[in-house]
Design a protein around this motif. Sequence first.
Motif, PDB file in Angstrom:
ATOM      1  N   THR A  18      36.651  40.778  43.098  1.00 38.87           N
ATOM      2  CA  THR A  18      37.606  40.094  42.236  1.00 38.87           C
ATOM      3  C   THR A  18      38.718  41.073  41.883  1.00 38.87           C
ATOM      4  OG1 THR A  18      35.866  38.699  41.320  1.00 38.87           O
ATOM      5  CG2 THR A  18      37.916  38.839  40.067  1.00 38.87           C
ATOM      6  N   LEU A  19      39.946  40.725  42.271  1.00 43.69           N
ATOM      7  CA  LEU A  19      41.120  41.548  41.983  1.00 43.69           C
ATOM      8  C   LEU A  19      42.129  40.701  41.231  1.00 43.69           C
ATOM      9  CD1 LEU A  19      41.592  43.303  45.433  1.00 43.69           C
ATOM     10  CD2 LEU A  19      40.494  44.223  43.401  1.00 43.69           C
ATOM     11  N   GLN A  20      42.527  41.162  40.072  1.00 46.19           N
ATOM     12  CA  GLN A  20      43.500  40.452  39.243  1.00 46.19           C
ATOM     13  C   GLN A  20      43.081  39.004  39.014  1.00 46.19           C
ATOM     14  OE1 GLN A  20      47.402  40.976  40.938  1.00 46.19           O
ATOM     15  NE2 GLN A  20      47.221  43.194  40.966  1.00 46.19           N
ATOM     16  N   GLY A  21      41.779  38.807  38.803  1.00 50.06           N
ATOM     17  CA  GLY A  21      41.256  37.476  38.505  1.00 50.06           C
ATOM     18  C   GLY A  21      41.066  36.564  39.703  1.00 50.06           C
ATOM     19  N   HIS A  22      41.319  37.063  40.894  1.00 51.01           N
ATOM     20  CA  HIS A  22      41.190  36.249  42.107  1.00 51.01           C
ATOM     21  C   HIS A  22      40.123  36.841  43.015  1.00 51.01           C
ATOM     22  CE1 HIS A  22      44.811  34.037  41.091  1.00 51.01           C
ATOM     23  NE2 HIS A  22      45.385  35.199  40.812  1.00 51.01           N
TER      24      HIS A  22
END
Length: 73
Positions: A12-16
Motif C-alpha cells: 500500500t503506497l499513498q493509500g493505494h
Amino acid sequence: MTDARPRKRSLTLQGHRTSVSLEDAFWEELQAMAEAREMSVNALVAEIDAARGVSAGLASAIRVHILAELKRR
C-alpha cells in the motif's frame, strides 16, 4: 537457496494498493532493512517510491536502493 523467479506481493503506497514483483533475495533484504530501521516494508517502499525518478519503475528502484545500501555497508 532462494528462488530466482520474481514473486509478486501487494503493498500500500499513498493509500493505494499496488503489486511489485521481486526475487526472494530482494524481498528478504527489503524486510531486513525495514526491520533494522524499525519501520514497515510499506513505509520503506514509500520512501523509495518518493525518491525515484519518473523514468524508473518501482521494482527497479527497489533493487537499486537495496544494492546501494549493501554497497554502503
